[in-house]
Design a protein around this motif. Structure first.
Motif, PDB file in Angstrom:
ATOM      1  N   HIS A 119      38.310  31.410  41.638  1.00 25.96           N
ATOM      2  CA  HIS A 119      39.131  30.192  41.612  1.00 25.96           C
ATOM      3  C   HIS A 119      38.165  29.063  41.942  1.00 25.96           C
ATOM      4  O   HIS A 119      37.983  28.713  43.118  1.00 25.96           O
ATOM      5  N   ASP A 148      37.266  36.647  35.049  1.00 25.56           N
ATOM      6  CA  ASP A 148      38.626  36.882  35.551  1.00 25.56           C
ATOM      7  C   ASP A 148      39.475  37.294  34.359  1.00 25.56           C
ATOM      8  O   ASP A 148      39.811  36.451  33.513  1.00 25.56           O
ATOM      9  N   GLU A 196      46.315  32.272  31.791  1.00 30.92           N
ATOM     10  CA  GLU A 196      46.851  33.550  32.268  1.00 30.92           C
ATOM     11  C   GLU A 196      48.362  33.506  32.498  1.00 30.92           C
ATOM     12  O   GLU A 196      48.831  33.637  33.625  1.00 30.92           O
ATOM     13  N   THR A 251      40.840  29.624  33.131  1.00 25.53           N
ATOM     14  CA  THR A 251      41.604  30.783  32.658  1.00 25.53           C
ATOM     15  C   THR A 251      42.908  30.303  32.037  1.00 25.53           C
ATOM     16  O   THR A 251      43.443  29.262  32.410  1.00 25.53           O
ATOM     17  N   GLU A 297      45.155  37.491  30.530  1.00 25.08           N
ATOM     18  CA  GLU A 297      44.285  36.438  31.074  1.00 25.08           C
ATOM     19  C   GLU A 297      42.908  36.445  30.412  1.00 25.08           C
ATOM     20  O   GLU A 297      42.226  37.471  30.403  1.00 25.08           O
ATOM     21  N   HIS A 311      43.160  28.370  36.164  1.00 26.82           N
ATOM     22  CA  HIS A 311      42.300  27.715  37.158  1.00 26.82           C
ATOM     23  C   HIS A 311      40.874  27.680  36.618  1.00 26.82           C
ATOM     24  O   HIS A 311      40.566  28.357  35.637  1.00 26.82           O
TER      25      HIS A 311
HETATM   26 MN    MN Z   1      42.936  34.048  37.280  1.00 26.68          MN
END
Ligand code: MN
Ligand code: GLY
Ligand code: MN
Length: 500
Positions: free
Chosen positions: A383, A291, A428, A426, A467, A376
């Motif tokens: 997620h 991500d 972000e 992450t 991120e 997350h």
């Molecule tokens: Mn993310």
């Protein structure tokens, strides 16, 4: 796929797979190197049983079937159920598995041979192929599942339950009323999945490696691109050509005001006249996600002071939060820190008033510009699951101001979730100037903390998000994301122009 050779075995710290003897000596055996790349399903099954805290019972999981679209003879793209994959390691439709906890026996069921399906779609997974891909103990055909279930149930189900994830996934044995438990398996699997093992980290690293290549390629060619769609297609082309057919989520390539729409996926507008594009895109590798977001200037340098200033604020929010990551840290403290930095810097830019940062935070004014969480978990889902959300509070977990999530500043409860070794999360942060959010804020009590005339000047930049995926370690962290950002990103854009 080649078979495992014992030459690559080593002994290391006690961990998930523990062989215990009576004198409590713990030994962990780990395969290293590429020659053993089977999915560690057995290790995961044991970990889930440990989280369940029981020594008997049967775990029963149903894999994703093939489904057609409504009113169509065309199949939906296949996506394996992630709880199933965690214990089965097979990315193919119509599979089942059972794990007999007491016997420590993990059995996978693959579809029965079907000549018609084989002719049209190719043969379904064979027993040998399944053994090559996953370290389950046994692989059988679906035809024997019912018999195996009945046999286990008649011996043990009087005393021990069959653990299922959902009521609609229960096995049916016509002659028996089954003792089922559909409550405990899900939290146990969430607790197991949140800490990644070496195999899983290798997959997440590789997903990030491919995402890094794809982001880099976009930077090299951005000067030639004139639409958001070209950015999306370039990213996708790099991923697919490196073997990553699936994205972890729909690509977000939002330029100008579209960058202020958090999950903008239309990606169908021209870049002409826009300053920045927010590219949030991550490849998936063997069901594991990456991500990654980069916010890219559409000029050789920062297109405006405003764009550069906001990029620097978000860069500082991200760097300061990443720097503090280690086992034992409370994630929501990092989220508060990110807000603190945002408030201080937006005050310097006269976007927020000079009132006390605490007052501004509690009003929700900083969340008008930073409306989402700091991050997350990442794993089999982008997620990813966990026992409790990483930004959870003690007791009542949500406190909202308008549409924005604002954890109370003074919650010092001990039970707030902590970062732990082996988690991948992450970081972000983002700052956005969303026209609708600002209009809505004008009618809120928090309006008194925002200088709307000043904020209006930033509308053309839309938003900035950066991120990365971070592995939490005992002493600190490892950044798994290799996509260029900051000065390195600018240099690649300039080089792309010079070489064209
Ligand atoms: Mn993310
Ligand atoms: N790409 C979705 C997210 O960043 O959470
Ligand atoms: Mn993202």
């Amino acid at each position: 796929m080649r078979s495992c050779t014992p030459s690559s075995m080593r002994v290391s710290e006690p961990s998930d797979v523990v062989i215990s003897s009576d004198d409590t000596c713990h030994i962990r055996l780990t395969w290293t190197g590429n020659e053993c790349d089977k999915y560690p399903a057995k290790q995961h099954a044991r970990k889930v049983a440990m989280e369940l805290g029981v020594s008997s019972g049967l775990i029963y999981l149903v894999g994703q079937p093939v489904n057609n679209w409504g009113d169509s003879d065309q199949p939906q793209p296949f996506r394996q159920r992630r709880y199933f994959y965690y214990l089965g390691g097979i990315d193919a439709p119509d599979c089942y598995l059972i794990y007999d906890i007491q016997a420590d026996l993990l059995t996978l069921y693959v579809p029965d041979f079907d000549l018609r399906r084989a002719i049209w779609m190719g043969p379904t997974l064979s027993i040998e192929e399944a053994h090559e891909q996953s370290d389950v103990d046994r692989v059988s055909y679906f035809a024997s599942l019912q018999h195996d279930l009945e046999s286990w149930a008649s011996k043990h189900n009087g005393s021990y339950p069959i653990y299922i994830l959902h009521e609609n996934q229960k096995p049916v044995i016509p002659s028996k009323r089954l003792f089922l438990d559909n409550e405990r398996l899900l939290p146990a699997m969430n607790a197991a999945r949140v800490i990644k093992d070496e195999y899983e980290l290798r997959m997440i690293r590789h997903a990030n490696y491919i995402s890094g290549l794809a982001h880099r390629k976009v930077l090299e060619d951005i000067h030639r691109m004139s639409t958001e769609a070209e950015i999306e297609s370039s990213f996708l082309a790099t991923c697919v050509s490196h073997g990553a057919k699936n994205q972890s989520y729909a690509i977000i390539a939002g330029s100008g005001q579209n960058a202020a729409v958090l999950h903008y996926v239309k990606n169908d507008e021209p870049l002409d006249g826009r300053q920045l594009v927010c590219l949030d895109a991550g490849a998936e590798w063997k069901c594991y996600a990456s991500d990654v977001t980069r916010t890219i200037p559409l000029w050789t340098d920062w297109p405006s002071e405003h764009a550069r200033n906001i990029y620097r604020v978000v860069e500082e929010m991200q760097e300061e939060c990443i720097r503090r990551i280690r086992k034992g840290v409370r994630f929501r403290d990092l989220q508060l820190l990110a807000h603190e930095i945002a408030i201080r810097e937006l005050q310097k830019l006269s976007i927020l008033t000079d009132d006390s940062p605490k007052e501004i935070y509690n009003s929700g004014a900083s969340a008008v510009f930073f409306p989402h969480g700091l991050g997350h978990h990442v794993g089999l889902e982008v997620h990813d699951v966990s026992e409790r959300p990483i930004t959870a509070l003690d007791g009542n977990q949500t406190h909202r101001v308008g549409h924005n999530f604002v954890p109370p500043l003074n919650d010092s409860s001990w039970s707030v979730p902590l970062l732990n070794e082996g988690m991948v999360i992450t970081i972000e942060p983002g700052i956005y100037f969303n026209r609708l959010a600002l209009l809505n804020a004008q009618n809120q009590p928090l309006a008194k903390y925002i200088n709307f005339d000043e904020a209006e000047k930033y509308i053309p930049i839309g938003g900035v998000r950066i991120e990365d995926d971070i592995l939490v370690t005992a002493e600190g962290y490892e950044n798994l994301t290799s996509a260029p950002k900051g000065e390195e990103m600018l240099e690649i854009i300039r080089r792309g122009i010079d070489n064209s």
